[in-house]
Design a protein around this motif. Structure first.
Motif, short mmCIF file in Angstrom:
data_model
loop_
_atom_site.label_atom_id
_atom_site.label_comp_id
_atom_site.label_asym_id
_atom_site.label_seq_id
_atom_site.Cartn_x
_atom_site.Cartn_y
_atom_site.Cartn_z
N THR A 62 0.81 -1.21 0.00
CA THR A 62 0.00 0.00 0.00
C THR A 62 0.84 1.26 0.00
O THR A 62 0.39 2.31 -0.46
N GLN A 63 2.05 1.18 0.54
CA GLN A 63 2.88 2.38 0.63
C GLN A 63 4.36 2.02 0.51
O GLN A 63 4.82 1.04 1.10
N SER B 273 8.06 4.20 0.71
CA SER B 273 8.70 5.48 0.98
C SER B 273 10.21 5.28 0.96
O SER B 273 10.72 4.36 1.62
N ARG C 19 0.49 3.34 -8.89
CA ARG C 19 -0.23 4.41 -8.18
C ARG C 19 -1.70 4.47 -8.59
O ARG C 19 -2.58 4.63 -7.76
N GLY D 151 -3.64 1.58 -6.01
CA GLY D 151 -3.81 2.41 -4.84
C GLY D 151 -2.55 2.51 -3.99
O GLY D 151 -2.63 2.78 -2.80
N THR E 23 0.79 4.17 -2.59
CA THR E 23 1.37 5.49 -2.40
C THR E 23 2.88 5.36 -2.44
O THR E 23 3.46 4.57 -1.69
N GLN F 258 6.39 7.54 -2.15
CA GLN F 258 7.03 8.79 -1.79
C GLN F 258 8.54 8.62 -1.92
O GLN F 258 9.10 7.66 -1.41
#
Length: 99
Positions: free
Chosen positions: A7-8, A10, A35, A39, A41, A43
């Motif tokens: 989901t993410q 970074s 993305r 869904g 994310t 960074q």
């Protein structure tokens, strides 16, 4: 690499440092439409050329599991193995729930 359950992502790295190569390769291995379709994310924080800060890679999964990986110690192969290990567990649980 199984990216459906991520989901993410970074990252923070100096793009000119050799120790940040695994982080760059991990980002490159993510699907181009991650993305929009999944869904996810993503960074990315790029550090200045003369920065001595260590690169970091953070991955979060749909079940809430978080991984803080150190690209300066782990190679790309080890990072992908760690992420895939947990992704396979989630895939197996999803397959059993649907069966």
């Amino acid at each position: 690499m199984i990216t459906n359950f991520i989901t993410q992502v970074s990252t923070k790295f100096n793009p000119f440092s050799a120790s940040s190569k695994p982080a760059r390769l991990f980002l490159a291995s993510l699907p181009p439409n991650a993305r929009s379709s999944g869904g996810m994310t993503i960074q990315t924080q790029l550090l200045p050329r003369n920065s001595t800060e260590k690169p970091t890679l953070y991955v979060k999964f749909k079940d809430g599991k978080e991984m803080n990986l150190d690209p300066s110690v782990l190679g790309i192969k080890s990072i992908v193995e760690e992420v895939d290990r947990h992704s396979r567990i989630l895939k197996k649980a999803a397959d059993l729930a649907n069966a």
